[in-house]
Structures are given as C-alpha cells and as structure tokens.
Design a protein around this motif. Structure first.
Motif, PDB file in Angstrom:
ATOM      1  N   ARG A 325      -5.780   3.323   2.271  1.00 36.83           N
ATOM      2  CA  ARG A 325      -5.630   3.694   0.865  1.00 36.83           C
ATOM      3  C   ARG A 325      -4.196   3.513   0.390  1.00 36.83           C
ATOM      4  NH1 ARG A 325      -8.952   9.346   0.224  1.00 36.83           N
ATOM      5  NH2 ARG A 325     -10.985   8.537   0.853  1.00 36.83           N
ATOM      6  N   ILE A 326      -3.259   3.839   1.275  1.00 37.94           N
ATOM      7  CA  ILE A 326      -1.847   3.710   0.894  1.00 37.94           C
ATOM      8  C   ILE A 326      -1.503   2.232   0.702  1.00 37.94           C
ATOM      9  CG2 ILE A 326       0.526   4.091   1.671  1.00 37.94           C
ATOM     10  CD1 ILE A 326      -0.665   6.608   3.174  1.00 37.94           C
ATOM     11  N   LEU A 327      -1.933   1.394   1.646  1.00 39.38           N
ATOM     12  CA  LEU A 327      -1.665  -0.046   1.528  1.00 39.38           C
ATOM     13  C   LEU A 327      -2.338  -0.605   0.282  1.00 39.38           C
ATOM     14  CD1 LEU A 327      -2.076  -1.185   5.242  1.00 39.38           C
ATOM     15  CD2 LEU A 327       0.037  -0.740   3.984  1.00 39.38           C
ATOM     16  N   SER A 328      -3.552  -0.168   0.022  1.00 43.51           N
ATOM     17  CA  SER A 328      -4.255  -0.664  -1.152  1.00 43.51           C
ATOM     18  C   SER A 328      -3.536  -0.256  -2.438  1.00 43.51           C
ATOM     19  CB  SER A 328      -5.692  -0.151  -1.140  1.00 43.51           C
ATOM     20  OG  SER A 328      -6.407  -0.695  -2.216  1.00 43.51           O
ATOM     21  N   ALA A 329      -3.015   0.969  -2.464  1.00 37.99           N
ATOM     22  CA  ALA A 329      -2.255   1.427  -3.634  1.00 37.99           C
ATOM     23  C   ALA A 329      -1.006   0.566  -3.822  1.00 37.99           C
ATOM     24  CB  ALA A 329      -1.874   2.897  -3.488  1.00 37.99           C
ATOM     25  N   ILE A 330      -0.359   0.205  -2.729  1.00 38.56           N
ATOM     26  CA  ILE A 330       0.821  -0.678  -2.815  1.00 38.56           C
ATOM     27  C   ILE A 330       0.393  -2.036  -3.370  1.00 38.56           C
ATOM     28  CG2 ILE A 330       2.567  -1.921  -1.472  1.00 38.56           C
ATOM     29  CD1 ILE A 330       2.481   0.500   0.525  1.00 38.56           C
ATOM     30  N   GLY A 331      -0.708  -2.548  -2.863  1.00 39.53           N
ATOM     31  CA  GLY A 331      -1.207  -3.851  -3.330  1.00 39.53           C
ATOM     32  C   GLY A 331      -1.573  -3.830  -4.804  1.00 39.53           C
ATOM     33  N   ASN A 332      -2.032  -2.672  -5.274  1.00 38.04           N
ATOM     34  CA  ASN A 332      -2.414  -2.528  -6.679  1.00 38.04           C
ATOM     35  C   ASN A 332      -1.239  -2.462  -7.627  1.00 38.04           C
ATOM     36  OD1 ASN A 332      -5.142  -2.670  -6.999  1.00 38.04           O
ATOM     37  ND2 ASN A 332      -5.497  -0.566  -6.370  1.00 38.04           N
ATOM     38  N   ALA A 333      -0.052  -2.202  -7.077  1.00 33.49           N
ATOM     39  CA  ALA A 333       1.122  -2.050  -7.945  1.00 33.49           C
ATOM     40  C   ALA A 333       1.453  -3.369  -8.635  1.00 33.49           C
ATOM     41  CB  ALA A 333       2.312  -1.528  -7.150  1.00 33.49           C
ATOM     42  N   GLN A 334       0.838  -4.458  -8.183  1.00 38.07           N
ATOM     43  CA  GLN A 334       0.953  -5.757  -8.859  1.00 38.07           C
ATOM     44  C   GLN A 334       2.376  -6.255  -8.999  1.00 38.07           C
ATOM     45  OE1 GLN A 334      -1.385  -7.948  -9.621  1.00 38.07           O
ATOM     46  NE2 GLN A 334      -2.708  -6.551  -8.525  1.00 38.07           N
ATOM     47  N   LEU A 335       3.122  -6.117  -7.906  1.00 35.47           N
ATOM     48  CA  LEU A 335       4.462  -6.680  -7.949  1.00 35.47           C
ATOM     49  C   LEU A 335       4.394  -8.170  -7.681  1.00 35.47           C
ATOM     50  CD1 LEU A 335       6.930  -4.249  -6.296  1.00 35.47           C
ATOM     51  CD2 LEU A 335       6.402  -4.648  -8.670  1.00 35.47           C
ATOM     52  N   THR A 336       5.132  -8.910  -8.479  1.00 32.06           N
ATOM     53  CA  THR A 336       5.179 -10.362  -8.291  1.00 32.06           C
ATOM     54  C   THR A 336       5.697 -10.657  -6.890  1.00 32.06           C
ATOM     55  OG1 THR A 336       6.174 -10.169 -10.459  1.00 32.06           O
ATOM     56  CG2 THR A 336       5.779 -12.391  -9.658  1.00 32.06           C
ATOM     57  N   ASP A 337       5.130 -11.600  -6.253  1.00 29.49           N
ATOM     58  CA  ASP A 337       5.606 -12.175  -4.993  1.00 29.49           C
ATOM     59  C   ASP A 337       5.780 -11.159  -3.854  1.00 29.49           C
ATOM     60  OD1 ASP A 337       8.060 -10.870  -5.242  1.00 29.49           O
ATOM     61  OD2 ASP A 337       9.190 -12.642  -5.807  1.00 29.49           O
ATOM     62  N   LEU A 338       5.127 -10.017  -3.967  1.00 29.83           N
ATOM     63  CA  LEU A 338       5.208  -9.058  -2.867  1.00 29.83           C
ATOM     64  C   LEU A 338       4.442  -9.619  -1.667  1.00 29.83           C
ATOM     65  CD1 LEU A 338       6.082  -6.110  -2.058  1.00 29.83           C
ATOM     66  CD2 LEU A 338       3.770  -5.419  -2.653  1.00 29.83           C
ATOM     67  N   ASP A 339       5.117  -9.684  -0.527  1.00 28.93           N
ATOM     68  CA  ASP A 339       4.435 -10.185   0.665  1.00 28.93           C
ATOM     69  C   ASP A 339       4.023  -8.990   1.524  1.00 28.93           C
ATOM     70  OD1 ASP A 339       3.476 -11.409   2.889  1.00 28.93           O
ATOM     71  OD2 ASP A 339       5.185 -12.757   3.143  1.00 28.93           O
ATOM     72  N   VAL A 340       2.722  -8.705   1.498  1.00 33.66           N
ATOM     73  CA  VAL A 340       2.260  -7.494   2.168  1.00 33.66           C
ATOM     74  C   VAL A 340       2.378  -7.592   3.679  1.00 33.66           C
ATOM     75  CG1 VAL A 340       0.717  -6.789   0.321  1.00 33.66           C
ATOM     76  CG2 VAL A 340      -0.134  -8.292   2.106  1.00 33.66           C
ATOM     77  N   SER A 341       2.514  -8.804   4.191  1.00 30.15           N
ATOM     78  CA  SER A 341       2.646  -8.925   5.638  1.00 30.15           C
ATOM     79  C   SER A 341       4.073  -8.586   6.085  1.00 30.15           C
ATOM     80  CB  SER A 341       2.240 -10.318   6.109  1.00 30.15           C
ATOM     81  OG  SER A 341       3.188 -11.265   5.679  1.00 30.15           O
ATOM     82  N   ASP A 342       4.917  -8.191   5.130  1.00 31.36           N
ATOM     83  CA  ASP A 342       6.261  -7.709   5.477  1.00 31.36           C
ATOM     84  C   ASP A 342       6.304  -6.187   5.560  1.00 31.36           C
ATOM     85  OD1 ASP A 342       7.611 -10.027   5.779  1.00 31.36           O
ATOM     86  OD2 ASP A 342       8.407 -10.113   3.729  1.00 31.36           O
ATOM     87  N   ILE A 343       5.286  -5.521   5.047  1.00 34.32           N
ATOM     88  CA  ILE A 343       5.401  -4.088   4.808  1.00 34.32           C
ATOM     89  C   ILE A 343       5.224  -3.222   6.065  1.00 34.32           C
ATOM     90  CG2 ILE A 343       4.252  -2.130   3.653  1.00 34.32           C
ATOM     91  CD1 ILE A 343       3.911  -4.003   1.243  1.00 34.32           C
ATOM     92  N   ASP A 344       6.175  -2.315   6.255  1.00 38.71           N
ATOM     93  CA  ASP A 344       6.045  -1.289   7.293  1.00 38.71           C
ATOM     94  C   ASP A 344       5.861   0.069   6.621  1.00 38.71           C
ATOM     95  OD1 ASP A 344       6.615  -3.334   9.014  1.00 38.71           O
ATOM     96  OD2 ASP A 344       8.612  -2.610   9.576  1.00 38.71           O
ATOM     97  N   LEU A 345       5.103   0.941   7.267  1.00 41.12           N
ATOM     98  CA  LEU A 345       4.947   2.331   6.789  1.00 41.12           C
ATOM     99  C   LEU A 345       5.381   3.288   7.885  1.00 41.12           C
ATOM    100  CD1 LEU A 345       1.434   2.815   5.104  1.00 41.12           C
ATOM    101  CD2 LEU A 345       3.657   2.599   3.991  1.00 41.12           C
ATOM    102  N   TYR A 346       6.057   4.345   7.452  1.00 47.53           N
ATOM    103  CA  TYR A 346       6.464   5.385   8.388  1.00 47.53           C
ATOM    104  C   TYR A 346       5.943   6.734   7.905  1.00 47.53           C
ATOM    105  CZ  TYR A 346       9.848   1.977  10.124  1.00 47.53           C
ATOM    106  OH  TYR A 346      10.447   0.865  10.668  1.00 47.53           O
TER     107      TYR A 346
ATOM    108  N   PRO B 190     -13.344   7.175   2.495  1.00 46.53           N
ATOM    109  CA  PRO B 190     -12.166   6.936   3.338  1.00 46.53           C
ATOM    110  C   PRO B 190     -12.197   5.585   4.029  1.00 46.53           C
ATOM    111  CG  PRO B 190     -12.784   9.195   3.526  1.00 46.53           C
ATOM    112  CD  PRO B 190     -13.748   8.563   2.564  1.00 46.53           C
ATOM    113  N   ASN B 191     -11.150   4.830   3.772  1.00 45.30           N
ATOM    114  CA  ASN B 191     -10.998   3.503   4.377  1.00 45.30           C
ATOM    115  C   ASN B 191     -12.047   2.482   3.952  1.00 45.30           C
ATOM    116  OD1 ASN B 191      -8.628   3.758   5.782  1.00 45.30           O
ATOM    117  ND2 ASN B 191      -9.621   4.807   7.472  1.00 45.30           N
ATOM    118  N   MET B 192     -12.933   2.863   3.077  1.00 43.19           N
ATOM    119  CA  MET B 192     -13.922   1.905   2.607  1.00 43.19           C
ATOM    120  C   MET B 192     -13.369   1.193   1.389  1.00 43.19           C
ATOM    121  SD  MET B 192     -16.659   1.743   4.261  1.00 43.19           S
ATOM    122  CE  MET B 192     -17.507   2.653   5.535  1.00 43.19           C
TER     123      MET B 192
END
Lengths: 409, 409
Positions: A325-346, B190-192
């Motif tokens: 859900r967190i990654l999906s929320a980041i993806g939804n932020a619609q930032l130009t040229d965001l490369d999600v394969s760079d993203i780390d979460l802590y 969740p996660n879906m």
C-alpha cells in the motif's frame, strides 16, 4: 484520544514583552459557557505577518484579515471559537466588520487595525449581537490574562488539550522571548473548521524579513502535518513581534536571522506536532520522512500521498506492515520520471524495501513489532537528490469514523 | 456488503462471436481451490486496444502487456488472480515472460502475441512452477467455458459478486454483440490490488478508432469511480473486437462510430458502477454530479475532491448533511479563479446551498431523510460553463476500517 500529549505546564509558558491578552465568554455557541473570545493587544512598535488557508472557500474573517494586513500593522487581534463565519457570503464579511467597528470604539482604534480570526461551525452566521453584548460586560474594565495557556484554551474547539509553547534564546548577547499558541486536531468535528497558530516574539526585525519568516516557518511546520488531508476554510498562521527586544534590527538574511528563524521554527514545529498528536481518533503518531528527493516539493508530495491514503492509514491503525500500500501510494503521487526501482523504505531505520522490492533483510515479525508502538517512523529514500521533508500524521481508526460520523446520530 | 448489487443472470450474458475462454485453477494462492486463471482466445481478425494504470509503481504484467500491444494484435490473454506480480522488479518481468513462452508452446504462438494480466497480492513473486504445472493438466485438452460469468468469477479477489454485462445493439442493419467483465472493489484488501475490465465485441472498426474508443470510454466510466482514491499498480481496461460482425469497417467518427461508442460506454459504465456498489465496506452508493463546469477536467477534479474526502465520506455514512465539509472539499480542489459565491449544491435535486450559503429552502430534516437512503445524488452547480461529470462513490464506514485494518490482526 491523544498520542503522548499532555497539557503544557503553566511555569513553562512565558509572557512576551509588548503583548497582552484577555479572554471572556460570549456564548457564541449558545450552550457553551467557556471563554470563547480572546483579544490580543499588540504594542505600538509591533509588526505582524501571516499566511492563510489556500482553500477557495475561505472564511469571511480570513478575507478581512488579509485585507487589513495589506496596509498598516494591526494593533489588536480578536479570535473567537464556536463559529467559523465561513460560507456566510457578503453578510459574513459585514458581520466581521461590525465586530471590528464596535471593538474599535472601545479601544479608540481604527477598525482596520484589528485582525479577526474565527474557528468553529461553518455555514452559520456570527451571533453579532451576543458578541457586542459580551463587549459591554467585559471591555469597560479589562482583566488581563496572566498565562497564555488560558488564551490557548479559549480558542479550542475539538482539541482535547490546549497547545502552547515558549522559548527564550539569545541573538548574540540579546535575549529573545517567544511564545506560541495553536488549535486544531484535523479539519474535523462535524462542521468544525480550522487550524489557528500564533507566535509572539520581541525580536527586532524588518517587515520584509518577517514576511519571509512566516512563509518559511509555515512551509516547514504547519504545512507538513496531515490528519485527514483537508485544509480548512479558516486556517491561519500569524507571527507578530513587539520589537521590544534590544537586538539591532535584523534586515538581512544574516547569521542572526538564521538563528532567529531556527528558533521560531522549533516553536512552530512543536505546535504543529501537538496538533497531530491531538488528531481525531489518533491512536498512532507517525513520522514520514522522504529523503534524497530532487526538491522539497516532491518530497512533500510523496509524504502527503502516503499520509493521506486511507489504505495506508488503516494499515497503521492495525499495526500492519502493508508495504504494498505504501509503494502504491508513492506510485500514485504521479511524479514525473520517478523510477520506482530506485526506492528504498525503512521502518524505524530498518530497511524493509530495497530497490522497489521486498528487502532480503525484511522480517515481518519485527515490522509488526515496530508498528505496534504508539509512535514510529517511516523513511522513503528516493535516491535522486538531496532534499528531505518529514510529514507528521496519524492513523485512521474506528474512533476517527465514530467522531466524524456519530455527531448527529 | 454491497449496495443494491446482485450477481448477473446466466441468461443475460452472451458469447461474442470470435472469442473463446476457458478457466482453471493453478492454486496461485496456495490455500485457494477456486479457478484463478482465465485464458481468452481472440480470433485472427481481432484487434485490441487498452489503457493501463498511471501508478508509477506499475506491475510487471502491465509493463509486458503495454510492450506487446505496441507491435501486433494479441491472440491470447492470460489473466490470473491471487498474485499481482507487482513490486517484483526485473524478476517479475522475467516471470511473466516465462509464463508467456510456456503458454506460447501449447498454442504454437509467438509469446509476444500474449497479453498477461494479474491481480492479487503485491510484493510476492508469481508461483511460476505451479502455473506451469496447471498448464500441463489443463491445456492438453481444453474445456471451453460456456458462460463469461465463470470468467468473471475466476478474476475476482475481494469482490463479493462477479461482474458481467452483455448487450446486443444494431449499427444500421447489422447486429453487434458486446460482453464485458470486470473485477475490483477499491484498491482494497490488504496487499490486494487492481481493477480489471475487459469488453469484447464483434463490430468491424479500424485500429485507430479502437484506440480512441478505449480512451474515451475509460475516461467516462472507470476513471469516474472512486472507492478510496487509490489507483492500483495493475489497473487495466481492454477493448477487443473480433471484427466478425457484418458491418462495413468503421474508419471515421461518423454516426455509426458515435452509436457504437455510446453502446460500449453503457457497458463500461455499468461495470464501473458495479465495482462501486461492491466497494469495500460500502453502505451507501453516491452519485456526485458536477455540472456547468468550464471543462471536463475541472468537473472531475471537484467531483473527486468531494468523493475522496474522508470527512465527506464519514458524513455520508452517518446520513449527516454536513454541507460545510462538502463546500470545504470543493474549496480544497484548488481550481484557479473558482468563485465559491457562485456555487449551488443540490441533494437529490433539492437545493441546499445557494451561492455558497445555506439555501433559505434548506430543511435539515429533509436532507437527513434523503441521506438515510442507500443511494442518493449530490449535484454541484459551478455556473461557469457547460461541462458535466458524474463521479460514483461510496461512504467510509466502520466496515471499511475493519476490512482494511483487521486482515492480519
């Protein structure tokens, strides 16, 4: 329901030279017997700068305060709780002006030198006559307040705790005093609105820099919190200085300015954090840090996309490390040229997602453990720049739905 | 919990000439014993166009499907539920390709002519070996499905009801058959993840116009619904035509095209509405119409600002005519030059707000009555143009928090 938040201690809240306040009740909400009006007197050398809600549906007092701030520095604030005077059209503006004119009479003051602030019910007219009556009883012989906590109490609506912070610090050899009060716990209780924040200090500073200060500080404090993603019709943040301190006037962005800014920002961040901790139905206090962003704007956009996702917030409530859900929320932020394969979460400094995929070091057990705490930190590493922003937020609990749904039922 | 939604009747769902499907179980989620794979065979003359999620965190199958669509028209779809193959990085793409290669062997088909679609858990790798094993058992002797409702059932995740719609209509003297299936109930469990929609028809139409059609229809159907404001990593909407009907090929935006578009849009809107009615924890189905806007974009922005406000949604749940929250959500939409003193609000065609203020004709009793119904309509009149959009949404209930919070606890 607050998350690790207590009322301030009287001894910790100090008066700032050049400001006086008093508070009384006008029964703005008929049933209320608490003090619901605060009047702040500002010294003759004082200067004021403010930022206001960007909500297009902004309230009458906001329009009037903005207008009055354009010309001379104000000498009086009137803040009322219980009625927001929002969604009241031209009549709302006229009502606010009437109050200013009446108040001006008691103080022999041009009404344009008075700034009004309102918080409370939307779509209802201000009870002008009751307010005027309360002036009669309270303004002929003024009893000044002795502690700003009382002012903080009077502006509360759905807040469960008054919010006040004080600080003394030095600019060179000169001591500066700074006290802030605020109210808000989301844009929240049915028909209730508003975050209000006031910071009073005595440092000598030019008006141009004071304006710069209020914007800088708002952007890094009150604009970085989110309870439910809604900006109210009345949000206002004000910094006033009495200019009573002995420091030489700050006119440039020099070391002294940076130090002042740092200290005022500390106060504002503290007040903003208290608002989140008093957030509606909050059972968790969550820091969302977005680091190594290209610019401040994108780190805020991503932080708020996470903080405002109902799916993420319900997962916080359930102590559920729902990383998808967190990654999906980041993806939804619609930032130009965001490369999600760079993203780390802590999560509390432990890596959970590496390059957009589940980290090999991820332990679900440990993640649940971390999220079971009342407070935790989530960090997003974008790896594409140097900027960082931290958004403060809460979870979305049954209690939130209850508070917001059960008011009338 | 659905709002006035029932499963489709078998007799109402018809086969479209030129398409065949079959479905079987691969135990993609180990515990599942339901059919979780659907394979659709598309005739040799068929053409396909699609739109995909704008989420930057888009899933491996979405990347591969987009890529494969660029060259030749696909001859096979493989849709799996139970695993979204999202947040799986390069391995996810290789996994999807492996499945396509294996499937291509059984059908003597170039793997690039196969489009994969996945929905289900995020951040987990696709169980490639189990899927390959299921091919062995099911692809040597294919049992074609007889009713598309079975396909709709196989792609369900948290849906409580399969979603399928059929329609026959005429283009001139030529009969056209159209059947659509969809899945989704918010980006939810969740996660879906995922909203998937497929519409199959037999009308002859040029590829250029088919591409135009899929965008036009998506923008006015699936892009106008919101359960929780989240766009998933896997959202896909596909229109395929077998070109098997007798009509002359549609190559221009003529009357025939407009009629076709109208009918396909009806199917898509019906499917989209079913997704909302099956929305997580939904107790209300709410139409939010934003009319007399300058353009479609601003009517959507305002409609979604209302539909996605947790404060508005909890008020819907409580049958609380909390007009202040609705106005505030409109104000938050941050439209340039929006004059809030122009705005009227209607609840089921009764005026409640006139020119940004409470209407004199407003009756709270009547408003509560209207909102107590399982379905109601809210209209916003911007009075500044001629465009209109209607967003379909749900309330935010205890059940929503429960579904999204209690999965692991």
């Amino acid at each position: 329901m607050t998350v690790n938040l207590k009322a301030p201690l009287k001894k910790n809240i100090i008066n700032v030279p050049g400001f006086r306040f008093f508070t009384f009740g006008a029964r703005i909400k008929l049933k209320n017997i608490k003090n619901d009006i605060v009047i702040v007197e500002l010294g003759k050398k004082s200067k004021t700068a403010a930022v206001f809600t960007k909500n297009k549906f902004c309230a009458a007092p906001v329009l009037l305060a903005k207008d009055n701030l354009k010309s001379n520095d104000p000498r009086l604030f009137i803040i009322n709780s219980g009625n927001a005077n929002a969604g009241t059209g031209q009549k709302g503006i006229e009502d606010a002006k009437k109050i200013n004119i009446e108040l001006g009479r008691y103080f022999s003051l041009d009404p344009n030198l008075i700034l009004p602030f309102s918080t409370g019910v939307i779509l209802q007219n201000l009870p002008v006559e009751r307010i005027k009556d309360s002036f009669k009883s309270n303004l002929t012989k003024i009893k000044y307040g002795s502690n700003w906590i009382d002012a903080a109490k009077s502006i509360m609506t759905t807040d469960t705790v008054p919010k006040a912070v004080s600080k003394k610090f030095n600019l060179g050899k000169y001591e500066i005093t700074c006290t802030g009060i605020a109210k808000g716990s989301g844009m929240i209780h049915p028909n209730m609105a508003t975050m209000l924040g006031f910071i009073f200090l005595d440092a000598k500073i030019s008006k141009t820099l004071l304006k710069d200060l209020v914007r800088y500080v708002a952007d890094r404090s009150f604009n970085l919190i989110s309870v439910d993603g809604d900006t109210s019709t009345n949000d206002s943040f004000v910094i006033s200085t009495s200019n009573d301190a002995d420091n030489p006037v700050i006119t440039k962005k020099d070391k002294m300015y940076i130090k002042l800014r740092h200290n005022v920002l500390e106060i504002a961040k503290d007040l903003a954090e208290k608002i989140v901790r008093d957030g509606e139905g909050a059972t968790k206090f969550v820091e969302i840090e977005v680091k190594n962003a290209k610019n401040l704007s994108e780190s805020k956009i991503i932080g708020k996309a996470i903080a405002n996702s109902p799916l993420v917030k319900t997962a916080f409530f359930a102590s559920d490390p729902n990383l998808g859900r967190i990654l999906s929320a980041i993806g939804n932020a619609q930032l130009t040229d965001l490369d999600v394969s760079d993203i780390d979460l802590y999560l509390n400094n432990n890596i959970v997602v590496k390059n957009g995929m589940l980290s090999k070091r991820y332990s679900e057990k440990k993640a649940i453990e971390a999220m079971k705490s009342k407070e935790f930190k989530l960090s997003v590493d974008l790896k594409r720049g140097k900027e960082v922003a931290t958004i403060l937020t809460t979870d979305l609990s049954y209690e939130y739905v209850k508070i917001n749904a059960e008011y009338r039922t």
